[in-house]
Design a protein around this motif. Structure first.
Motif, PDB file in Angstrom:
ATOM      1  N   LEU A 288      -1.576 -16.454  -9.446  1.00 15.28           N
ATOM      2  CA  LEU A 288      -1.486 -15.127  -8.863  1.00 15.28           C
ATOM      3  C   LEU A 288      -1.084 -14.080  -9.897  1.00 15.28           C
ATOM      4  CD1 LEU A 288       0.215 -15.879  -5.416  1.00 15.28           C
ATOM      5  CD2 LEU A 288      -2.189 -15.400  -5.879  1.00 15.28           C
ATOM      6  N   ARG A 289      -0.184 -14.483 -10.822  1.00 14.96           N
ATOM      7  CA  ARG A 289       0.237 -13.551 -11.860  1.00 14.96           C
ATOM      8  C   ARG A 289      -0.927 -13.212 -12.786  1.00 14.96           C
ATOM      9  NH1 ARG A 289       5.339 -15.627 -14.856  1.00 14.96           N
ATOM     10  NH2 ARG A 289       5.993 -15.723 -12.664  1.00 14.96           N
ATOM     11  N   ALA A 290      -1.737 -14.215 -13.123  1.00 21.15           N
ATOM     12  CA  ALA A 290      -2.898 -13.967 -13.985  1.00 21.15           C
ATOM     13  C   ALA A 290      -3.912 -13.068 -13.281  1.00 21.15           C
ATOM     14  CB  ALA A 290      -3.538 -15.297 -14.376  1.00 21.15           C
ATOM     15  N   VAL A 291      -4.095 -13.296 -11.963  1.00 25.01           N
ATOM     16  CA  VAL A 291      -5.029 -12.461 -11.206  1.00 25.01           C
ATOM     17  C   VAL A 291      -4.534 -11.016 -11.164  1.00 25.01           C
ATOM     18  CG1 VAL A 291      -5.993 -12.047  -8.912  1.00 25.01           C
ATOM     19  CG2 VAL A 291      -5.915 -14.373  -9.817  1.00 25.01           C
ATOM     20  N   LYS A 292      -3.232 -10.815 -10.935  1.00 23.76           N
ATOM     21  CA  LYS A 292      -2.671  -9.458 -10.897  1.00 23.76           C
ATOM     22  C   LYS A 292      -2.810  -8.760 -12.250  1.00 23.76           C
ATOM     23  CE  LYS A 292       0.723 -10.329  -7.241  1.00 23.76           C
ATOM     24  NZ  LYS A 292       2.178 -10.431  -6.916  1.00 23.76           N
ATOM     25  N   HIS A 293      -2.568  -9.514 -13.332  1.00 27.21           N
ATOM     26  CA  HIS A 293      -2.697  -8.919 -14.657  1.00 27.21           C
ATOM     27  C   HIS A 293      -4.144  -8.525 -14.932  1.00 27.21           C
ATOM     28  CE1 HIS A 293       1.237 -10.843 -16.390  1.00 27.21           C
ATOM     29  NE2 HIS A 293       1.464  -9.877 -15.517  1.00 27.21           N
ATOM     30  N   ALA A 294      -5.086  -9.398 -14.533  1.00 28.92           N
ATOM     31  CA  ALA A 294      -6.507  -9.089 -14.742  1.00 28.92           C
ATOM     32  C   ALA A 294      -6.927  -7.875 -13.926  1.00 28.92           C
ATOM     33  CB  ALA A 294      -7.359 -10.302 -14.375  1.00 28.92           C
ATOM     34  N   ARG A 295      -6.431  -7.789 -12.693  1.00 28.50           N
ATOM     35  CA  ARG A 295      -6.749  -6.646 -11.833  1.00 28.50           C
ATOM     36  C   ARG A 295      -6.166  -5.357 -12.398  1.00 28.50           C
ATOM     37  NH1 ARG A 295      -4.916  -7.855  -6.038  1.00 28.50           N
ATOM     38  NH2 ARG A 295      -6.473  -9.511  -6.354  1.00 28.50           N
ATOM     39  N   ALA A 296      -4.916  -5.439 -12.876  1.00 29.04           N
ATOM     40  CA  ALA A 296      -4.291  -4.253 -13.466  1.00 29.04           C
ATOM     41  C   ALA A 296      -5.006  -3.822 -14.737  1.00 29.04           C
ATOM     42  CB  ALA A 296      -2.818  -4.540 -13.756  1.00 29.04           C
ATOM     43  N   ARG A 297      -5.476  -4.794 -15.520  1.00 31.01           N
ATOM     44  CA  ARG A 297      -6.207  -4.471 -16.744  1.00 31.01           C
ATOM     45  C   ARG A 297      -7.522  -3.770 -16.436  1.00 31.01           C
ATOM     46  NH1 ARG A 297      -6.573  -9.226 -18.443  1.00 31.01           N
ATOM     47  NH2 ARG A 297      -4.521  -9.297 -19.402  1.00 31.01           N
ATOM     48  N   ARG A 298      -8.234  -4.288 -15.409  1.00 33.02           N
ATOM     49  CA  ARG A 298      -9.496  -3.658 -15.025  1.00 33.02           C
ATOM     50  C   ARG A 298      -9.276  -2.245 -14.514  1.00 33.02           C
ATOM     51  NH1 ARG A 298     -10.568  -8.799 -12.771  1.00 33.02           N
ATOM     52  NH2 ARG A 298     -10.070  -7.988 -10.685  1.00 33.02           N
ATOM     53  N   LEU A 299      -8.221  -2.048 -13.714  1.00 32.24           N
ATOM     54  CA  LEU A 299      -7.906  -0.726 -13.196  1.00 32.24           C
ATOM     55  C   LEU A 299      -7.574   0.247 -14.329  1.00 32.24           C
ATOM     56  CD1 LEU A 299      -7.425   1.101 -10.753  1.00 32.24           C
ATOM     57  CD2 LEU A 299      -5.058   0.247 -10.677  1.00 32.24           C
ATOM     58  N   LEU A 300      -6.804  -0.243 -15.316  1.00 30.78           N
ATOM     59  CA  LEU A 300      -6.448   0.603 -16.456  1.00 30.78           C
ATOM     60  C   LEU A 300      -7.687   0.973 -17.261  1.00 30.78           C
ATOM     61  CD1 LEU A 300      -4.344   1.932 -18.289  1.00 30.78           C
ATOM     62  CD2 LEU A 300      -4.064  -0.275 -19.444  1.00 30.78           C
ATOM     63  N   MET A 301      -8.577   0.018 -17.495  1.00 30.74           N
ATOM     64  CA  MET A 301      -9.797   0.306 -18.246  1.00 30.74           C
ATOM     65  C   MET A 301     -10.679   1.303 -17.501  1.00 30.74           C
ATOM     66  SD  MET A 301      -9.500  -1.284 -21.067  1.00 30.74           S
ATOM     67  CE  MET A 301     -11.179  -1.017 -21.660  1.00 30.74           C
ATOM     68  N   ARG A 302     -10.711   1.181 -16.161  1.00 32.48           N
ATOM     69  CA  ARG A 302     -11.505   2.113 -15.364  1.00 32.48           C
ATOM     70  C   ARG A 302     -10.945   3.519 -15.474  1.00 32.48           C
ATOM     71  NH1 ARG A 302     -11.119  -0.100 -10.228  1.00 32.48           N
ATOM     72  NH2 ARG A 302     -12.450  -1.770 -11.026  1.00 32.48           N
ATOM     73  N   GLU A 303      -9.612   3.637 -15.436  1.00 31.67           N
ATOM     74  CA  GLU A 303      -8.992   4.956 -15.552  1.00 31.67           C
ATOM     75  C   GLU A 303      -9.213   5.551 -16.941  1.00 31.67           C
ATOM     76  OE1 GLU A 303      -4.941   4.409 -14.544  1.00 31.67           O
ATOM     77  OE2 GLU A 303      -5.303   4.251 -12.378  1.00 31.67           O
ATOM     78  N   LEU A 304      -9.139   4.699 -17.955  1.00 33.47           N
ATOM     79  CA  LEU A 304      -9.382   5.191 -19.312  1.00 33.47           C
ATOM     80  C   LEU A 304     -10.805   5.664 -19.485  1.00 33.47           C
ATOM     81  CD1 LEU A 304      -7.425   2.542 -21.437  1.00 33.47           C
ATOM     82  CD2 LEU A 304      -6.775   4.924 -20.996  1.00 33.47           C
ATOM     83  N   ASP A 305     -11.760   4.925 -18.883  1.00 31.01           N
ATOM     84  CA  ASP A 305     -13.161   5.348 -18.958  1.00 31.01           C
ATOM     85  C   ASP A 305     -13.351   6.672 -18.242  1.00 31.01           C
ATOM     86  OD1 ASP A 305     -13.788   3.088 -20.369  1.00 31.01           O
ATOM     87  OD2 ASP A 305     -14.471   1.947 -18.619  1.00 31.01           O
ATOM     88  N   THR A 306     -12.700   6.843 -17.080  1.00 29.82           N
ATOM     89  CA  THR A 306     -12.807   8.103 -16.339  1.00 29.82           C
ATOM     90  C   THR A 306     -12.272   9.254 -17.149  1.00 29.82           C
ATOM     91  OG1 THR A 306     -12.571   6.897 -14.241  1.00 29.82           O
ATOM     92  CG2 THR A 306     -12.169   9.277 -14.205  1.00 29.82           C
ATOM     93  N   VAL A 307     -11.105   9.070 -17.793  1.00 25.27           N
ATOM     94  CA  VAL A 307     -10.523  10.118 -18.611  1.00 25.27           C
ATOM     95  C   VAL A 307     -11.440  10.459 -19.784  1.00 25.27           C
ATOM     96  CG1 VAL A 307      -8.607  10.666 -20.157  1.00 25.27           C
ATOM     97  CG2 VAL A 307      -8.164   9.555 -17.964  1.00 25.27           C
ATOM     98  N   ALA A 308     -12.045   9.420 -20.387  1.00 21.34           N
ATOM     99  CA  ALA A 308     -12.943   9.659 -21.523  1.00 21.34           C
ATOM    100  C   ALA A 308     -14.172  10.451 -21.098  1.00 21.34           C
ATOM    101  CB  ALA A 308     -13.351   8.319 -22.136  1.00 21.34           C
ATOM    102  N   VAL A 309     -14.745  10.134 -19.926  1.00 22.25           N
ATOM    103  CA  VAL A 309     -15.916  10.855 -19.429  1.00 22.25           C
ATOM    104  C   VAL A 309     -15.573  12.298 -19.136  1.00 22.25           C
ATOM    105  CG1 VAL A 309     -17.554  11.021 -17.525  1.00 22.25           C
ATOM    106  CG2 VAL A 309     -17.053   8.797 -18.531  1.00 22.25           C
ATOM    107  N   GLU A 310     -14.401  12.519 -18.476  1.00 21.96           N
ATOM    108  CA  GLU A 310     -13.981  13.876 -18.178  1.00 21.96           C
ATOM    109  C   GLU A 310     -13.733  14.686 -19.448  1.00 21.96           C
ATOM    110  OE1 GLU A 310     -10.609  13.439 -15.706  1.00 21.96           O
ATOM    111  OE2 GLU A 310     -11.768  12.966 -13.881  1.00 21.96           O
ATOM    112  N   GLY A 311     -13.203  13.979 -20.488  1.00 25.43           N
ATOM    113  CA  GLY A 311     -12.950  14.685 -21.738  1.00 25.43           C
ATOM    114  C   GLY A 311     -14.243  15.111 -22.412  1.00 25.43           C
ATOM    115  N   ARG A 312     -15.254  14.274 -22.377  1.00 20.95           N
ATOM    116  CA  ARG A 312     -16.521  14.635 -22.989  1.00 20.95           C
ATOM    117  C   ARG A 312     -17.216  15.741 -22.206  1.00 20.95           C
ATOM    118  NH1 ARG A 312     -16.938   8.938 -23.778  1.00 20.95           N
ATOM    119  NH2 ARG A 312     -18.197   8.790 -21.856  1.00 20.95           N
ATOM    120  N   ALA A 313     -17.040  15.720 -20.865  1.00 17.82           N
ATOM    121  CA  ALA A 313     -17.680  16.739 -20.029  1.00 17.82           C
ATOM    122  C   ALA A 313     -17.060  18.114 -20.257  1.00 17.82           C
ATOM    123  CB  ALA A 313     -17.575  16.360 -18.545  1.00 17.82           C
ATOM    124  N   SER A 314     -15.766  18.147 -20.556  1.00 21.88           N
ATOM    125  CA  SER A 314     -15.119  19.434 -20.783  1.00 21.88           C
ATOM    126  C   SER A 314     -15.348  19.929 -22.210  1.00 21.88           C
ATOM    127  CB  SER A 314     -13.612  19.310 -20.507  1.00 21.88           C
ATOM    128  OG  SER A 314     -13.030  18.370 -21.390  1.00 21.88           O
TER     129      SER A 314
END
Length: 314
Positions: A288-314
């Motif tokens: 369960l701990r490994a699953v939570k870490h993997a889920r948190a990592r994916r969420l963080l990468m998704r947020e970083l990608d969103t920030v990067a896209v917004e930065g390029r758009a601006s």
């Protein structure tokens, strides 16, 4: 062999009851050694119990001309020398700059070396009843008698009674030694009493399991129980249950299905319960701990990608 057929046989039933008592007592009392981060202390006790057992054998066989392999006499000898070994290790640690783990390693080798020397003396000497004395090193559950089971039950029950009577003192000393001292509890007295009952929990398994494997009986059940519990009483109770159930299951498997020595298979059974606890216990599950870490990592990468896209758009 069905469970009913297994329990109907006197020898198998004796082994089954005997190892369940050993597992229950060692599981409950091993919790304190585990939480004090002195897991090696059970190894010190088990190896130091060898010279204690052999000295008791020599005393009974030569001085009192009695049965050198009397279970109660062997337990008394093992408890005395095992407690002495624990005190020796703690005294080295308190009186010098040597750490407790190093002190315990020194005590283990010194006392076990003395035990091996005594075993050689007994093997080469004309002592009556010396046949099978080596079984106390590796254990042989099949030679347990009803008297051995009764002795283990009485001595183990006395150790559990002491634990329950001084449970508050043991817990305070385990979690906050300085606070226990402030409240007026003498550290040396509480420690001596605690380590004495841990010694008892170790040495009652001498005949059935052997001194070498007893460390697993004291440490594996509390390590598994810790994954499921958050309070000391619950951990002690669950550790006792795991020790008893694992011992019973291992004994049954070793006799009914797999023709191997009982002690090693019980150790493997306890280890399987420990692994299951690591994988499945809620809140501490490795999976369960490994699953939570993997889920948190994916969420963080998704947020970083969103920030990067917004930065390029601006």
């Amino acid at each position: 062999m069905s469970p009913l057929e297994f329990l109907a046989d006197h020898t198998y039933r004796t082994v089954f009851i005997g190892v369940s008592i050993i597992g229950l007592v060692s599981g409950a009392l091993g919790s304190f050694a585990y939480l004090r981060k002195q897991s090696l202390i059970s190894d010190v006790i088990s190896h130091a119990a060898l010279p204690g057992t052999l000295l008791a054998f020599l005393a009974a066989a030569t001085v009192w001309q009695g049965d050198g392999r009397n279970m109660l006499g062997l337990i008394i000898g093992a408890v005395l020398i095992g407690t002495l070994a624990v005190g020796y290790a703690n005294q080295i640690s308190r009186g010098s700059k040597i750490r407790i783990d190093t002190a315990m390693a020194i005590a283990l080798t010194v006392f076990f070396g003395a035990g091996m020397l005594l075993m050689r003396i007994i093997a080469n000497g004309p002592f009556p009843g010396k046949g099978g004395i080596q079984d106390y090193l590796f254990g042989n559950a099949s030679v347990m008698t009803r008297a051995d089971v009764v002795t283990s039950a009485l001595v183990g029950g006395a150790a559990l009674a002491i634990m329950l009577l001084f449970f508050k003192e043991f817990v305070l000393r385990t979690f906050d030694a300085h606070y226990a001292t402030v409240l007026g509890y003498r550290a040396a007295t509480v420690d001596t009493l605690l380590f004495t009952v841990i010694v008892i929990a170790t040495v009652i398994g001498v005949k059935a399991v052997g001194l070498v494997l007893m460390v697993a009986f004291l440490i594996t059940p509390p390590a598994a129980a810790r994954q499921w519990t958050r309070s000391m009483p619950a951990m002690v109770a669950l550790s006792a249950v795991i020790g008893a159930v694992g011992s019973c299951l291992g004994a049954y498997l070793s006799i009914a299905f797999v023709p191997v020595p009982t002690g090693p298979l019980i150790v493997l059974t306890l280890f399987a319960i420990f692994v299951l606890s690591l994988l499945a216990a809620p809140g501490r599950s490795v999976v369960l701990r490994a699953v939570k870490h993997a889920r948190a990592r994916r969420l963080l990468m998704r947020e970083l990608d969103t920030v990067a896209v917004e930065g390029r758009a601006s």
